[in-house]
Motif scaffolding. Structure first.
Motif, PDB file in Angstrom:
ATOM      1  N   VAL A 162      27.666 -73.243 -44.648  1.00 39.08           N
ATOM      2  CA  VAL A 162      27.029 -73.907 -46.057  1.00 39.08           C
ATOM      3  C   VAL A 162      28.491 -74.017 -46.917  1.00 39.08           C
ATOM      4  CG1 VAL A 162      25.845 -73.490 -48.435  1.00 39.08           C
ATOM      5  CG2 VAL A 162      24.883 -73.340 -46.021  1.00 39.08           C
ATOM      6  N   GLN A 163      28.848 -72.739 -46.922  1.00 42.12           N
ATOM      7  CA  GLN A 163      30.388 -73.368 -47.677  1.00 42.12           C
ATOM      8  C   GLN A 163      31.113 -74.637 -47.138  1.00 42.12           C
ATOM      9  OE1 GLN A 163      33.917 -70.978 -45.861  1.00 42.12           O
ATOM     10  NE2 GLN A 163      34.358 -69.596 -47.463  1.00 42.12           N
ATOM     11  N   ASP A 164      31.459 -74.820 -46.185  1.00 44.00           N
ATOM     12  CA  ASP A 164      32.113 -76.013 -46.085  1.00 44.00           C
ATOM     13  C   ASP A 164      31.274 -77.003 -46.819  1.00 44.00           C
ATOM     14  OD1 ASP A 164      33.859 -75.131 -44.008  1.00 44.00           O
ATOM     15  OD2 ASP A 164      32.876 -76.095 -41.798  1.00 44.00           O
ATOM     16  N   GLU A 165      29.965 -77.107 -46.525  1.00 46.38           N
ATOM     17  CA  GLU A 165      29.867 -77.938 -47.646  1.00 46.38           C
ATOM     18  C   GLU A 165      30.240 -78.133 -48.931  1.00 46.38           C
ATOM     19  OE1 GLU A 165      28.539 -80.406 -45.454  1.00 46.38           O
ATOM     20  OE2 GLU A 165      26.987 -79.548 -43.926  1.00 46.38           O
ATOM     21  N   ALA A 166      30.111 -76.927 -49.539  1.00 51.22           N
ATOM     22  CA  ALA A 166      30.892 -76.363 -50.613  1.00 51.22           C
ATOM     23  C   ALA A 166      32.271 -77.206 -51.354  1.00 51.22           C
ATOM     24  CB  ALA A 166      31.106 -75.085 -51.640  1.00 51.22           C
ATOM     25  N   GLY A 167      32.785 -77.360 -49.486  1.00 52.58           N
ATOM     26  CA  GLY A 167      34.328 -77.897 -49.956  1.00 52.58           C
ATOM     27  C   GLY A 167      34.134 -79.093 -50.134  1.00 52.58           C
ATOM     28  N   HIS A 168      32.887 -80.020 -48.865  1.00 54.46           N
ATOM     29  CA  HIS A 168      33.570 -81.075 -48.981  1.00 54.46           C
ATOM     30  C   HIS A 168      32.953 -81.744 -50.312  1.00 54.46           C
ATOM     31  CE1 HIS A 168      32.239 -81.073 -43.999  1.00 54.46           C
ATOM     32  NE2 HIS A 168      33.257 -80.535 -44.445  1.00 54.46           N
ATOM     33  N   GLY A 169      31.561 -81.384 -51.507  1.00 54.51           N
ATOM     34  CA  GLY A 169      32.063 -81.595 -52.589  1.00 54.51           C
ATOM     35  C   GLY A 169      32.907 -81.502 -53.376  1.00 54.51           C
ATOM     36  N   HIS A 220      39.389 -77.615 -60.165  1.00 51.99           N
ATOM     37  CA  HIS A 220      39.341 -76.813 -61.546  1.00 51.99           C
ATOM     38  C   HIS A 220      39.618 -75.539 -61.288  1.00 51.99           C
ATOM     39  CE1 HIS A 220      38.435 -80.556 -63.107  1.00 51.99           C
ATOM     40  NE2 HIS A 220      37.944 -81.433 -61.755  1.00 51.99           N
ATOM     41  N   ALA A 221      40.056 -74.673 -62.286  1.00 52.41           N
ATOM     42  CA  ALA A 221      40.155 -73.644 -62.702  1.00 52.41           C
ATOM     43  C   ALA A 221      40.650 -73.280 -64.281  1.00 52.41           C
ATOM     44  CB  ALA A 221      40.643 -72.618 -61.533  1.00 52.41           C
ATOM     45  N   PRO A 222      40.119 -72.187 -64.409  1.00 49.98           N
ATOM     46  CA  PRO A 222      40.638 -71.279 -65.821  1.00 49.98           C
ATOM     47  C   PRO A 222      41.685 -71.496 -66.271  1.00 49.98           C
ATOM     48  CG  PRO A 222      39.126 -70.235 -64.924  1.00 49.98           C
ATOM     49  CD  PRO A 222      39.316 -71.377 -64.118  1.00 49.98           C
ATOM     50  N   ASP A 223      42.971 -70.624 -65.106  1.00 50.67           N
ATOM     51  CA  ASP A 223      44.162 -70.555 -65.341  1.00 50.67           C
ATOM     52  C   ASP A 223      44.824 -70.766 -64.633  1.00 50.67           C
ATOM     53  OD1 ASP A 223      43.896 -68.547 -63.848  1.00 50.67           O
ATOM     54  OD2 ASP A 223      42.464 -67.790 -65.749  1.00 50.67           O
ATOM     55  N   ALA A 224      46.306 -70.415 -63.988  1.00 49.34           N
ATOM     56  CA  ALA A 224      46.931 -70.634 -62.567  1.00 49.34           C
ATOM     57  C   ALA A 224      46.388 -69.692 -61.770  1.00 49.34           C
ATOM     58  CB  ALA A 224      48.498 -70.727 -63.223  1.00 49.34           C
ATOM     59  N   GLU A 225      46.611 -68.358 -62.269  1.00 47.11           N
ATOM     60  CA  GLU A 225      46.712 -67.188 -61.199  1.00 47.11           C
ATOM     61  C   GLU A 225      44.614 -67.751 -60.688  1.00 47.11           C
ATOM     62  OE1 GLU A 225      45.575 -63.807 -63.455  1.00 47.11           O
ATOM     63  OE2 GLU A 225      47.213 -62.793 -61.904  1.00 47.11           O
ATOM     64  N   MET A 226      43.702 -68.003 -61.138  1.00 47.15           N
ATOM     65  CA  MET A 226      42.323 -68.451 -60.691  1.00 47.15           C
ATOM     66  C   MET A 226      42.259 -69.329 -59.376  1.00 47.15           C
ATOM     67  SD  MET A 226      40.612 -66.296 -61.427  1.00 47.15           S
ATOM     68  CE  MET A 226      38.624 -66.520 -60.472  1.00 47.15           C
ATOM     69  N   ALA A 227      43.397 -70.263 -60.063  1.00 45.47           N
ATOM     70  CA  ALA A 227      43.673 -71.791 -59.123  1.00 45.47           C
ATOM     71  C   ALA A 227      44.778 -72.057 -58.298  1.00 45.47           C
ATOM     72  CB  ALA A 227      44.347 -72.852 -59.589  1.00 45.47           C
ATOM     73  N   LEU A 228      45.364 -70.657 -57.954  1.00 45.10           N
ATOM     74  CA  LEU A 228      45.695 -70.389 -56.743  1.00 45.10           C
ATOM     75  C   LEU A 228      44.823 -69.808 -56.053  1.00 45.10           C
ATOM     76  CD1 LEU A 228      48.521 -70.703 -55.450  1.00 45.10           C
ATOM     77  CD2 LEU A 228      49.150 -68.249 -56.240  1.00 45.10           C
ATOM     78  N   ARG A 229      44.146 -68.611 -55.992  1.00 43.20           N
ATOM     79  CA  ARG A 229      42.910 -68.029 -55.887  1.00 43.20           C
ATOM     80  C   ARG A 229      42.689 -69.210 -54.811  1.00 43.20           C
ATOM     81  NH1 ARG A 229      46.446 -64.596 -57.495  1.00 43.20           N
ATOM     82  NH2 ARG A 229      46.071 -63.113 -57.206  1.00 43.20           N
ATOM     83  N   ASN A 230      41.457 -69.813 -55.923  1.00 44.11           N
ATOM     84  CA  ASN A 230      40.479 -70.933 -55.090  1.00 44.11           C
ATOM     85  C   ASN A 230      41.132 -71.771 -54.020  1.00 44.11           C
ATOM     86  OD1 ASN A 230      38.767 -69.507 -57.676  1.00 44.11           O
ATOM     87  ND2 ASN A 230      39.594 -71.429 -58.165  1.00 44.11           N
ATOM     88  N   ALA A 231      42.412 -72.680 -54.324  1.00 44.81           N
ATOM     89  CA  ALA A 231      43.160 -73.190 -53.670  1.00 44.81           C
ATOM     90  C   ALA A 231      43.558 -72.646 -52.001  1.00 44.81           C
ATOM     91  CB  ALA A 231      44.622 -73.377 -53.920  1.00 44.81           C
ATOM     92  N   ARG A 232      43.331 -71.242 -52.114  1.00 46.09           N
ATOM     93  CA  ARG A 232      43.030 -70.524 -50.664  1.00 46.09           C
ATOM     94  C   ARG A 232      41.604 -70.727 -50.126  1.00 46.09           C
ATOM     95  NH1 ARG A 232      40.489 -65.716 -49.145  1.00 46.09           N
ATOM     96  NH2 ARG A 232      41.524 -65.008 -47.879  1.00 46.09           N
ATOM     97  N   ASP A 233      40.672 -70.826 -50.786  1.00 51.21           N
ATOM     98  CA  ASP A 233      39.208 -70.503 -50.572  1.00 51.21           C
ATOM     99  C   ASP A 233      38.862 -71.976 -49.521  1.00 51.21           C
ATOM    100  OD1 ASP A 233      39.521 -67.783 -50.315  1.00 51.21           O
ATOM    101  OD2 ASP A 233      38.396 -68.312 -52.418  1.00 51.21           O
ATOM    102  N   VAL A 234      39.374 -72.319 -50.658  1.00 52.58           N
ATOM    103  CA  VAL A 234      38.754 -74.102 -50.736  1.00 52.58           C
ATOM    104  C   VAL A 234      39.909 -75.126 -49.892  1.00 52.58           C
ATOM    105  CG1 VAL A 234      38.605 -76.598 -51.885  1.00 52.58           C
ATOM    106  CG2 VAL A 234      37.869 -74.337 -52.779  1.00 52.58           C
ATOM    107  N   GLU A 241      34.222 -74.051 -57.365  1.00 51.58           N
ATOM    108  CA  GLU A 241      35.269 -73.114 -56.085  1.00 51.58           C
ATOM    109  C   GLU A 241      34.845 -71.765 -55.816  1.00 51.58           C
ATOM    110  OE1 GLU A 241      35.691 -75.400 -58.733  1.00 51.58           O
ATOM    111  OE2 GLU A 241      37.461 -76.817 -58.697  1.00 51.58           O
ATOM    112  N   GLU A 242      34.007 -71.175 -56.997  1.00 52.90           N
ATOM    113  CA  GLU A 242      33.154 -69.510 -56.613  1.00 52.90           C
ATOM    114  C   GLU A 242      32.364 -69.812 -56.010  1.00 52.90           C
ATOM    115  OE1 GLU A 242      34.625 -66.931 -57.899  1.00 52.90           O
ATOM    116  OE2 GLU A 242      33.859 -65.676 -57.481  1.00 52.90           O
ATOM    117  N   ASP A 243      31.588 -70.700 -55.426  1.00 51.12           N
ATOM    118  CA  ASP A 243      30.980 -70.885 -53.981  1.00 51.12           C
ATOM    119  C   ASP A 243      31.632 -70.177 -53.078  1.00 51.12           C
ATOM    120  OD1 ASP A 243      28.555 -71.018 -55.465  1.00 51.12           O
ATOM    121  OD2 ASP A 243      28.664 -73.259 -55.843  1.00 51.12           O
ATOM    122  N   VAL A 244      32.307 -71.010 -52.707  1.00 55.15           N
ATOM    123  CA  VAL A 244      33.419 -71.136 -51.660  1.00 55.15           C
ATOM    124  C   VAL A 244      34.560 -69.885 -51.712  1.00 55.15           C
ATOM    125  CG1 VAL A 244      34.798 -72.375 -50.820  1.00 55.15           C
ATOM    126  CG2 VAL A 244      34.083 -73.741 -51.812  1.00 55.15           C
ATOM    127  N   ALA A 245      34.182 -69.144 -52.389  1.00 53.20           N
ATOM    128  CA  ALA A 245      34.868 -68.145 -52.954  1.00 53.20           C
ATOM    129  C   ALA A 245      33.771 -66.526 -51.790  1.00 53.20           C
ATOM    130  CB  ALA A 245      35.711 -67.754 -54.250  1.00 53.20           C
TER     131      ALA A 245
END
Ligand SMILES: [Fe+2]
Ligand SMILES: [Fe+2]
Lengths: 93, 350, 235
Positions: B110-117, A26-40, C32-36
């Motif tokens: 801990v970051q991984d656990e957020a990712g798992h969620g 989930h993200a507020p918009d596509a730009e943030m979604a792209l960043r979040n995708a990288r992190d997650v 998502e922001e927690d991860v970032a």
């Protein structure tokens, strides 16, 4: 609560391979979604390219559908289990 | 609990946990490559049964029985909530970690656990429920998370004990889920289990270092194992005599091993590992039973488990308060982001 | 010649930043922001470890990264005061990250091309991370500054609160290949551009308050307490 829009995430795992669906976020918009995708979805160097697509923009066949910024993770070796010395004799870890 | 509704054939067998996860992934691919299952997708129930019989995966837009869908939503959501609440007991030690290396490892874990969620919420959402609804159900108590996270982390050694025992028990529970019949959940679990192996090893390494350190450190490690042992055993759920796992779940390939079978596997693995650690498992009746080819052990206090699940554990209130606070403190940020996105769309539309 | 203090200054900025961000586990506005935030904390911590290790080698007294992180008192920490400021809400986290990364990025870029080989290797890696941090802080500053009335006010208040500490970013050339004061122009143009696009006002200059660094004292007390309770122990 309503919640932020859902985006589907596609990652090209390595050069030469196609983008593959890896999940959503989930993200507020596509730009943030792209960043979040990288992190997650690419915390362990799992990608060389990412697409994010608003879930609402996908039209799926039904019912038997066919499934369809990098380099920072390279030094985080402790994410990989082989980084740890398993003491001699310990099994099933 | 932490995903103990589903169980498959390979937990605890030889070959290491990563090997079992990879075998599950290979089996998923092999089944997929056997081609489309014979039959007519329009014959809903029959085709669903045929796909499961062929060890292939049910995918989001396939027809599925209502009970299958409802059971999966509840199970995956509970698992996702556990990952998210599970960040708290360990997260509170990030700022106090005793070396910079340990601090980095704990942050990453801990970051991984957020990712798992997040992987799991994403899997649940393919079943037609939104994350917002799931989070609401967590926050108002309609859905639960694993009872294990309602115990406090009193010392640094608890970080080691959680990695070894809690992540270890979670892995024994979760490796079979890599073979569950619902595609998005199976794929999320494969990803998660690969990451979990690092979690267990870092915990084991912490305990090993403490156990072989100063006398105070050794005592700290033993105390942590003493406190986390029985709650970890309780993670496998109530004993088979009390648990209502239906023949239906077996047929759906969302449950193959009983709670007690998995618990036994976990105990058998831990005994050997504790020996290498030089730490004692706090059970005077723990001993090898050569007839059963397994260890006899004392069962956890299931009345306590029920009390903790119902909300009466040492940290239930604290964990929920933390989650609610994060959610409400972040409301202005989410509202702002939505407002900004709306403004940008207007600009584009003009 | 690079001095120990110069490297400590860079390392302590990164370490204190990581310490503050590390307290944000499971507290972000979205999961998502927690991860970032954890990613950014890990980057800062990674840079801090390399820098403190190098500082210890330059010093030549046998102190490693942990000795420097855990066994120095507040008076010996060289970080700028901006990074030790508390983070009561997400707005302050983002404002601080913007102000810091707008400094760290040109700093690491300059160091990557400057004479000290070790520093340039560390900076070569860290500058990519800083670019990401600046990008993250920019995206959020735009959304919060130009989001709702409430978020606009909160963001403006965050920058106003932190503004007395921005001069500290450029203070004191402790003897190293890049003089921080020379980075001020690049920093100013980045920050003014982002704040402008975010409909925020660049605050007027304010002098840094003097007095006890109680925030740093408390931050270090928490960080060092366990390590110090077991002298000589391995972890
Ligand atoms: Fe996990
Ligand atoms: Fe884990």
């Amino acid at each position: 609560m309503t919640g932020e829009p859902l985006f589907e995430v596609f990652v090209r795992p390595r050069r030469g391979l196609s983008h593959t669906h890896v999940g959503s976020l989930h993200a507020p918009d596509a730009e943030m979604a792209l960043r979040n995708a990288r992190d997650v979805y690419t915390r362990r160097e799992e990608g060389v390219s990412i697409w994010v697509v608003p879930a609402t923009a996908i039209t799926a066949s039904s019912p038997d559908e066919k499934d369809s910024f990098f380099d920072p993770a390279a030094d985080k070796v402790y994410r990989h289990p082989t980084f740890y010395d398993v003491p001699d004799g310990a099994k099933h870890l | 609990m932490y995903g103990n509704d589903f169980a498959g054939p390979d937990a605890g067998s030889d070959g290491g946990l990563l090997g079992q996860v990879e075998a599950a992934e290979a089996a998923l691919r092999a089944a997929a490559h056997r081609g489309r299952v014979e039959g007519d997708p329009a014959a809903l129930q029959d085709y669903f049964d045929a796909v499961i019989d062929a060890d292939q995966k049910i995918e989001p837009r396939d027809w599925m029985p209502d009970a299958y869908r409802r059971g999966l939503v509840r199970q995956i959501a509970q698992h996702a909530h556990s990952e998210i609440i599970g960040m708290q007991p360990e997260g509170s030690w990030i700022t106090r970690a005793p070396s910079l290396k340990r601090k980095a490892i704990l942050l990453a874990k801990v970051q991984d656990e957020a990712g798992h969620g997040l992987y799991l919420y994403a899997a649940a959402e393919t079943l037609g429920i939104t994350r917002a609804e799931l989070v609401d159900m967590l926050l108002d108590g309609r859905q639960k998370y694993s009872s294990i996270f309602n115990y406090p982390t009193l010392t640094w050694a608890d970080i080691g004990a959680i990695g070894w025992l809690v992540d270890g028990a979670a892995i024994v529970n979760q490796v079979p889920l890599c073979r569950c019949s619902y595609g998005p959940y199976a794929r999320a679990m494969i990803r998660i289990c690969k990451e979990e192996s690092f979690h267990q090893r870092q915990g084991y390494e912490i305990l090993h270092t403490l156990s072989h350190g100063t006398p105070e450190q050794h005592a700290m490690a033993q105390d942590a194992v003493d406190r986390w042992w029985y709650p970890s055993l309780a993670m496998f759920g109530p004993p088979d005599t009390d648990s209502t796992h239906s023949a239906q779940s077996m047929a759906w390939k969302i449950k193959r091993f009983s709670n007690d079978d998995l618990r036994q596997r976990f105990v058998d693995m831990c005994v050997q590992q504790a020996g290498v650690l030089g730490l004692r498992i706090p059970d005077p009746d723990l001993r090898w039973n050569s007839e059963r080819q397994a260890h006899d052990f004392t069962a956890p206090d299931f009345d306590e488990l029920m009390r903790v699940i119902k909300g009466d554990g040492p940290c239930n209130a604290e964990r929920m308060a933390h989650r609610r606070r994060a959610h409400s403190d972040g409301a202005w940020v989410r509202e702002a982001a939505a407002a900004y996105a709306a403004k940008q769309e207007e600009v584009v539309a003009v | 010649m690079t001095t120990v203090d110069y490297v400590l200054r860079l390392g302590d900025d990164a370490l204190v930043t990581a310490q503050r961000l590390g307290a944000w586990y499971a507290a972000g506005p979205e999961m998502e922001e927690d991860v970032a935030l954890a990613n950014i904390a890990l980057d800062q911590l990674g840079a801090a470890r390399l820098l403190l290790t190098y500082a210890g080698e330059l010093e030549g007294a046998g102190r490693d990264e942990d000795a420097l992180a855990y066994q120095r008192g507040p008076a010996d920490f060289r970080n700028c005061r901006l990074v030790e400021q508390p983070e009561p809400d997400f707005g302050v986290v983002i404002a601080k990250l913007l102000l810091l990364s707008a400094f760290q990025l040109p700093c690491y870029e300059a160091l990557a091309g400057a004479g000290d080989e070790r520093l340039s290797a560390i900076a070569g890696k860290a500058r990519k991370e800083s670019a990401y941090h600046l990008d993250h802080a920019t995206l959020w500053t735009l959304r919060l500054g130009d989001g709702t009335d409430e978020s606009h006010q909160r963001m403006q208040a965050s920058f106003d609160t932190l503004w007395p500490f921005v001069d500290g970013l450029f203070a004191g050339d402790d003897g190293g290949p890049v003089d921080p004061a020379e980075l001020r122009k690049a920093w100013t143009s980045t920050v003014e551009d982002v704040l402008g696009r975010a409909t925020l006002t660049v605050p007027a200059p304010v002098a840094e308050p003097t007095g006890e660094r109680t925030h740093l004292v408390e931050l270090l007390a928490e960080m060092q307490q366990l390590h110090r309770a077991h002298p000589g122990a391995r972890w």
